[in-house]
Design a protein around this motif. Structure first.
Motif, short mmCIF file in Angstrom:
data_model
loop_
_atom_site.label_atom_id
_atom_site.label_comp_id
_atom_site.label_asym_id
_atom_site.label_seq_id
_atom_site.Cartn_x
_atom_site.Cartn_y
_atom_site.Cartn_z
N VAL A 1 13.41 -1.20 -6.47
CA VAL A 1 14.53 -1.88 -5.81
C VAL A 1 15.85 -1.25 -6.23
CG1 VAL A 1 15.78 -4.06 -5.65
CG2 VAL A 1 13.29 -4.05 -5.51
N TYR A 2 16.03 -1.04 -7.52
CA TYR A 2 17.29 -0.47 -8.00
C TYR A 2 17.44 0.99 -7.58
CZ TYR A 2 17.33 -4.65 -10.91
OH TYR A 2 17.32 -5.94 -11.35
N ASP B 1 22.17 2.95 -1.33
CA ASP B 1 22.81 2.14 -0.30
C ASP B 1 21.97 2.07 0.98
OD1 ASP B 1 24.74 0.41 0.58
OD2 ASP B 1 26.04 1.97 1.38
N TYR B 2 20.66 1.85 0.83
CA TYR B 2 19.78 1.67 1.99
C TYR B 2 19.84 0.23 2.47
CZ TYR B 2 17.53 6.23 1.47
OH TYR B 2 17.27 7.58 1.43
N ASN B 3 19.64 0.05 3.76
CA ASN B 3 19.56 -1.29 4.36
C ASN B 3 18.21 -1.44 5.07
OD1 ASN B 3 22.11 -2.12 3.55
ND2 ASN B 3 23.08 -1.21 5.35
N PHE B 4 17.75 -2.69 5.13
CA PHE B 4 16.47 -3.00 5.78
C PHE B 4 16.67 -4.19 6.70
CE2 PHE B 4 15.57 -1.05 1.72
CZ PHE B 4 14.64 -0.06 2.05
N LEU C 1 19.92 -6.16 5.25
CA LEU C 1 19.91 -6.55 3.85
C LEU C 1 19.75 -5.33 2.96
CD1 LEU C 1 17.47 -9.60 4.07
CD2 LEU C 1 19.96 -9.60 4.30
N ASN C 2 20.39 -5.37 1.80
CA ASN C 2 20.16 -4.32 0.82
C ASN C 2 18.80 -4.54 0.16
OD1 ASN C 2 20.41 -6.10 -1.50
ND2 ASN C 2 22.63 -6.06 -1.16
N PRO C 3 18.28 -3.58 -0.59
CA PRO C 3 16.91 -3.72 -1.13
C PRO C 3 16.71 -4.97 -1.98
CG PRO C 3 17.64 -1.45 -1.30
CD PRO C 3 18.83 -2.23 -0.83
#
Length: 864
Positions: A138-139, A145-148, A192-194
């Motif tokens: 996750v970190y 700076d990935y988004n899902f 959402l971020n991870p």
């Protein structure tokens, strides 16, 4: 690097040709090649295939054991770059927590227990630990700076309906994250971020998955999911120290993750304050900034996700009430002391959600997890040092974590928890499973139980006094104590208090509210709320249930404490709420009714105890055979005393006795009042030894049960005398009869009666002994003596005349067949065959019938 370029292309060729059998990553990549894979991938971007790693792991999930899969995942997380891990992250999260529609169960953490599956349990807990490989992934993705995309359709019902109507919820969790679908797209998504994506799935897996089957006895506190919740709370909401920084898989150690996106609008759900994160980051320089200010967002996000996913399920009406701009403006205008004449009421902005309906009933497991959250939040908030807990000591030097501790419960939890509890109190079944909701409520009401300075229990087992330092908490949560107590009273008045589990719940609530000094602080909070507001003359239109005993005699002034209490009530119930004081006459009447029902339940428990003492252990077996009583009114149905016996009766009497004493202390009931209630009950039986009728009133169409009468019937205190008044041949088949045999005998007797109806009528009309003998066997003797049983009066039944008929139904009972078998068995002991034995039985019955005929005729002569 040149020596690796050719082999890398060759290793990927098999996946292009066929993806049916995808080998493991470790089988295709030597260790040296894996360490050099990032450089090779960057040198040949045209060779990258995002589905390669995902296809490999999917194949392994079907072919490899659980331990080996987790070991491979750990190596993949350590060795592969974030660009490759980005493609597998959504699939990995779903494979662990299950799909949001509940079809896939994933690792089934809600049923995974250490004592049942110790190996899988330890591996899963190590992998999902806050410092484990999954959080490292996750970190790792967070740093890039990935988004899902997260589908809005799987959010709690009120939030989903709000977003679909283009109304942004108040929670900052959704701000700047709604992604509208492109042309031809399906549904709305959240970007959402991870960390958010992971926590959304983790929290929703508690609700989205199907409930565990009743046959599977799983203790919630021993499950992996429950323990993971506890670990995440302890890690991100620490009671000691600060939040640990995010772990990094790089050799250099830990590296701080970037701060999340700052919302573009103020966080309305925090009242008149801005976000904790936004305020601290904006006022601190990068040189002197506290590292915790960059990490507090994880704690804030974790708490918001848990609260939104677990406590945001209720009716649309309640959601509109919470979200209505009109309700929020009312609180704001009250705080600013603005006249209502200058304020035109705004219409709620969620009127368009009229079609939304959610039928959500939380499970017992759900409630237990929420209780764990509340207990930890109390410990988290109480971990503030005495010099930091007071708002007067607040300054800009206060760390973000310390301010977050102060704001966690009132700003994040209080409002939604109140509505969630109201929903549970109003929709939970009236059974013993309500104990989970009750303990969750009582845990929130007692923050002093989770304070570090908690005193030890005194040796004389007396409850310790509640300190005055908790008066602000009680006043700012007044409705949690008063209104929910009234809701519990209404539930208790409708439950079976003879059951030891229900009696225990009444005892628990009475014991908590009877703690020394707690009643006085609740009463003080009501006095502050009910203070007249002469400073605000336009508030005279409100409707309150006010008693003069709570009004102050000195000139009323709206103090700071009074302002806090009023703001709390108005924010939860609206400006025009109808508040019923807990110590007012209405609630006191309910308490007296409950005391009366407790006395009745004690008498019922004693009656059941006496009945079981008189009955032998084989009573039920003999009744099944037909030798015992078959009167269904001779027992008390509807409680669980049958399962526990005398010990259950003793516990019930003990719980009710102590609950009655605690209620007397809380509401200052006199001994004379309790004695009067006992006398008002009267005896439960009349002079003939039969039970009195339930409490009812006479209406135009007959008797109407009162609420007390319904309670008496439900708990078996009183009942109507019910007797079958129809044709005995057509009455329902009893449990001591053989269904098929009874139906066959009925058809046979019906055929005989139809064939010989004239002859049987002629025989019964004779005046000699033969006529009397036939009338004794072919007519219903009790038909002429049957009356209509009515509580108002008895009158003869005008039943249609029935001619003589033969009844063979008695041959279909287990008792008759058992007696015949016993007779043949005894006869065989004396060397008597079946045929002689049958003749002897017929002869014996004829002698018995002759004697009964003579006695019946003699009785009729005496009646004349």
């Amino acid at each position: 690097m040149t020596t690796l370029r050719r082999p890398v292309a060759e290793w990927r060729l098999p996946f292009r040709r066929s993806s049916r059998f995808v080998p493991s990553v470790r089988q295709w990549f030597p260790k040296a090649a894996i360490s050099a894979f990032p450089e090779a991938a960057m040198a040949f971007p045209h060779l990258q295939q995002p589905s390669f790693l995902l296809a490999t792991l999917k194949a392994d999930s079907l072919n490899k054991p659980f331990a080996q899969r987790c070991q491979d995942l750990v190596k993949v997380i350590e060795d592969f770059p974030a660009k490759e891990l980005h493609a597998i992250f959504p699939w990995l999260v779903e494979s662990i927590f299950g799909s949001l529609d509940g079809v896939l169960v994933g690792w089934n953490l809600r049923c995974l227990q250490g004592r049942v599956n110790p190996v899988e349990y330890s591996i899963a807990m190590e992998f999902l630990d806050p410092s484990g490989p999954m959080m490292k992934l996750v970190y790792k993705l967070q740093a890039e700076d990935y988004n899902f995309d997260f589908p809005v359709c799987y959010l709690p019902g009120p939030v989903k309906a709000s977003i679909q109507e283009n109304v942004l919820p108040d929670s900052p969790l959704y701000h700047n994250k709604v992604q509208f679908p492109p042309t031809g797209g399906l549904g709305l998504n959240l970007a959402l971020n991870p960390f958010e994506y992971y926590m959304f799935f983790f929290a929703l897996s508690l609700i989205s998955q199907k409930p565990m089957p009743m046959s599977l006895h799983v203790r919630t506190s021993d499950c992996a999911y429950f323990i993971l919740v506890d670990r995440y709370l302890s890690w991100f909401l620490p009671t000691e120290g600060s939040v640990p920084p995010p772990l990094s898989s790089s050799p250099g150690g830990s590296s701080p993750s970037p701060a999340p996106r700052t919302p573009a609008m103020p966080f309305a759900s925090y009242g008149l304050h801005t976000s904790l994160l936004k305020r601290h980051i904006s006022h601190q320089t990068s040189v002197n900034a506290d590292p915790a200010s960059h990490e507090i967002w994880r704690s804030e996000t974790l708490l918001q996700v848990f609260v939104e996913m677990w406590l945001h399920h209720y009716s649309l009406e309640m959601y509109q009430k919470m979200q209505s701009p009109h309700a929020k403006l009312e609180v704001l205008h009250y705080r600013l002391n603005v006249s209502s004449a200058l304020h035109s009421p705004a219409q709620p902005s969620l009127q368009a959600l009229h079609a939304y309906q959610e039928s959500f009933t939380p499970t017992e497991e759900h409630v237990l997890v929420v209780r764990l959250l509340l207990k930890h939040l109390h410990a988290f908030a109480n971990s503030l040092k005495p010099d930091q807990a007071s708002p007067s000591t607040h300054s800009h030097a206060t760390s973000p974590l310390e301010e977050f501790k102060r704001a966690a419960v009132p700003r994040f939890v209080q409002q939604k928890l109140y509505v969630f509890l109201q929903h549970c109190f109003g929709h939970w079944p009236l059974d013993a499973s309500f104990r989970a909701v009750l303990e969750m409520w009582l845990s929130y009401l007692q923050p002093w139980r989770y304070a570090p300075e908690k005193q030890a229990q005194s040796s004389d087992s007396q409850p310790r006094c509640v300190s005055e330092k908790w008066a602000p908490f009680i006043q700012e949560n007044l409705l949690m104590y008063t209104k929910l107590f009234v809701s519990f009273l209404n539930r208790a008045l409708r439950t079976d208090l003879v059951s030891p589990k229900n009696a225990l719940m009444v005892f628990r609530v009475a014991k908590v509210f009877a703690q020394p000094n707690l009643t006085e602080m609740i009463q003080k909070g009501e006095q502050l709320f009910l203070e007249p507001e002469l400073i605000i003359p336009h508030r005279q239109h409100r409707h309150f249930t006010v008693t003069s005993s709570f009004l102050s005699s000195w000139p009323p002034v709206v103090t700071d404490a009074s302002f806090k209490v009023k703001s709390h009530v108005y924010s939860l119930e609206g400006q025009d709420c109808k508040y019923t004081p807990m110590f007012g006459p209405e609630v006191r009447t309910l308490v007296l009714r409950l005391a009366q029902l407790i006395t009745q339940a004690k008498q019922t428990a004693k009656s059941i105890s006496d009945q079981y003492a008189e009955s032998p252990a084989s009573h039920s077996f003999l009744s099944w055979l037909g030798f015992g009583t078959t009167d269904p009114n001779s027992c008390y149905p509807g409680n669980d005393l049958d399962e526990m016996g005398q010990d259950s009766v003793r516990k019930t009497d003990e719980y009710l006795e102590k609950a009655l004493e605690y209620l007397r202390q809380i509401f200052r009931l006199s001994e004379a009042q309790l004695a009067q209630l006992t006398l008002a009950l009267g005896n439960s039986r009349d002079e003939n030894g039969k039970q009195q009728l339930p409490d009812c009133i006479v209406g135009e169409e007959g008797l109407i049960l009162t609420p007390l009468g319904r309670y008496q019937i439900i708990n078996g205190l009183r009942r109507f005398e019910i007797e079958y008044q129809g044709d005995l041949e057509l009455q329902p088949i009893r449990s001591y009869e053989i269904t098929s045999l009874v139906r066959a005998l009925f058809r046979l007797s019906s055929a005989i009666n139809h064939r010989f109806a004239g002859q049987m009528a002629a025989l019964c009309s004779r005046n000699d002994f033969l006529g009397s003998f036939c009338r004794y066997h072919l007519t219903e003797s009790a038909l002429s003596n049957r009356h209509l049983l009515s509580p108002v009066g008895r009158r003869p039944v005008t039943s249609p005349a029935r001619g003589p008929r033969l009844s063979l139904r008695f041959l279909g009972s287990y008792r008759t067949l058992l007696l015949l078998l016993m007779a043949f068995f005894v006869a065989s002991l004396f060397c008597i065959g079946p045929l002689p034995c049958s003749l002897l039985l017929i002869l014996g019955y004829l002698l018995y019938a002759v004697a009964m005929t003579l006695l019946t005729e003699r009785g009729k002569l005496h009646q004349l």
